[in-house]
Enzyme design. Structure first.
Site, PDB file in Angstrom:
ATOM      1  N   GLY A  17       0.825  -1.201   0.000  1.00  0.00           N
ATOM      2  CA  GLY A  17       0.000   0.000   0.000  1.00  0.00           C
ATOM      3  C   GLY A  17       0.856   1.246   0.000  1.00  0.00           C
ATOM      4  N   ASN A  20      -1.363   7.956   1.444  1.00  0.00           N
ATOM      5  CA  ASN A  20      -0.618   8.854   2.330  1.00  0.00           C
ATOM      6  C   ASN A  20      -0.184   8.147   3.608  1.00  0.00           C
ATOM      7  OD1 ASN A  20      -3.264   8.792   3.415  1.00  0.00           O
ATOM      8  ND2 ASN A  20      -3.134  10.909   4.096  1.00  0.00           N
ATOM      9  N   LYS A 282     -14.455   4.171  17.852  1.00  0.00           N
ATOM     10  CA  LYS A 282     -14.238   5.604  18.118  1.00  0.00           C
ATOM     11  C   LYS A 282     -14.875   6.482  17.042  1.00  0.00           C
ATOM     12  CE  LYS A 282     -10.704   6.035  14.955  1.00  0.00           C
ATOM     13  NZ  LYS A 282     -10.271   7.090  14.024  1.00  0.00           N
TER      14      LYS A 282
END
Length: 424
Positions: A17, A20, A282
């Site tokens: 991968g 960013n 979360k």
């Protein structure tokens, strides 16, 4: 620093991968393989989904007289030429020992440590392409946040990868905004890795796990072990191959050397389920926090939502992964409370929920207007978690998680959230 002994072979590392976050992690890993050349081969492969681009005008590498700026070139060629991912991590210098590779099979060839960092929807297809090309004794770390949830089950991405490839895979998660990490702004992360018993020639010390909990591999007679347990305490379907003794053992000490930097502090624990769940749940809490922020209720209200959200995250983990989840993973680690605070302070789930209330439109409309085609994880996770809890008759036990879903569905108003949080 731990002494790992002298071994005749070194670990080869591949990052699967190159977005960013993938590029940021690859930068860290390549810095560390060079710093610890006694343990790792210096060269790190980074698999890149190939595409053709020109160097953007905003890039410091832009040159109107250069073919790189006027004609499309393969992204891998640009990364290897400029030592920068000019599309996904612009402005950040990458180590020269990090090699962009467009061939998935070639990039993972002979690698003993595989680091997965890509959108979760591509896991299955890529693992199918990789499985006949990796070392049978390779080990993995998934940097893919969250879990896969439906009405039938909760599955960890790390275990999905492990089952697909026939290897053991841990997880990395924390309060980690990719650009800030890449810019070497200080942050922390949590790596969850419970070394399979057959891997442990030097069992992981007790001090590296939350509140004195010893990993399963440290408690067992290793000579009698030929299998390992999954995060539910069941015998794993995966029959692991023991790594050669010529390689340094992949344990907490080695993983810390591979990922820890002066600007990126690493805590290694054994609770893979807790670390993975923290990265998923979360996002639901962040939406609820964004709702009260959109109402202008202030910091006290946001803190109340986060407190209740953290308690429900712990309860979810202990209820459905009772054999492996530790409360301390949520309350002490970057993957728990720190990631929750970051997500509830400025993450996109929080921001979109806040804007939806302020604009008096659905969060779906905000998502379309603000995210350039990307999808919020919190909305889909809220739906999946609700269906999972409902199917087990446990929805009344998680009033904040369920109440957030009901607000998203338009069943109740945002203003009802305080009463919803209390439950029945």
């Amino acid at each position: 620093m731990a002494t790992l002994g002298i071994h005749s072979k070194k670990h080869k590392v591949t990052v699967v991968g190159s977005g960013n976050w993938g590029s940021a992690i690859a930068k860290i890993v390549a810095e560390n393989t060079k710093a610890h050349a006694d343990l790792f081969q210096e060269e790190v492969q980074m698999w890149v989904f190939e595409e053709e681009i020109t160097v953007p005008r905003t890039s410091k590498h832009y040159d109107a007289g250069s073919k790189f700026s006027t004609e499309p070139h393969k992204l891998t060629k640009l990364i290897n030429h400029f030592h920068e991912n000019v599309k996904y991590l612009p402005g950040i210098a990458l180590p020269s020992n990090l090699i962009a590779n467009p061939s998935l099979q070639d990039s993972v060839h002979d690698s003993t440590i595989l680091i997965f960092n890509l959108p979760h929807q591509f896991i299955g297809g890529l693992c199918d392409q990789m499985k006949d090309h990796i070392l049978p004794y390779a080990r993995g770390v998934s940097c893919i946040k969250g879990v896969s949830v439906d009405s039938e089950d909760v599955r960890l991405f790390s275990e999905s990868i492990g089952e697909k490839l026939g290897i053991y895979c841990g997880a990395l998660s924390g309060a980690n905004i990719a650009n800030e990490v890449a810019q070497e702004k200080f942050s922390e992360t949590t790596i969850a890795y419970d070394p399979p018993p057959m891997d442990s020639r030097n069992p992981t010390p007790q001090a590296t796990t939350p509140k004195g909990t010893t990993p399963q591999s440290s408690q067992l007679d290793l000579s009698a072990i030929n299998e390992h347990k999954d995060t539910r305490g069941k015998t794993s379907k995966v029959k692991l191959i023991i790594p050669p003794s010529e390689l340094p053992p992949i344990d907490h000490s080695l993983l810390k050397l591979l990922f820890h930097r002066p600007y990126f502090h690493v805590q290694v624990v054994s609770d893979v389920a807790g670390v993975s769940l923290g990265g998923a749940l979360k996002n639901i809490v962040a939406i609820a926090t964004g709702f009260v922020a959109g109402l202008g209720w202030g910091d006290n209200a946001k803190a109340a939502v986060m407190r209740v959200g953290l308690l429900e995250m712990v309860k979810f983990g202990k209820m459905f992964f009772s054999n492996s989840v530790h409360t301390g993973t949520f309350t002490e680690e970057s993957a728990g409370v720190a990631d929750l605070i970051t997500s509830c302070s400025g993450g996109r789930n929080y921001r979109c929920a806040k804007m939806s209330v302020e604009r008096k439109v659905s969060i779906g409309e905000v998502e379309k207007e603000e995210l350039n085609g990307q999808m919020l994880q919190g909305t889909s996770t809220a739906k999946d978690v609700y269906e999972f809890l409902k199917a087990r008759g446990k929805d009344d036990e998680f009033p904040l998680l369920v109440g957030t879903y009901r607000i998203l569905q338009g069943e109740v108003k945002v203003e009802d959230l305080p009463d919803l949080m209390v439950g029945k």
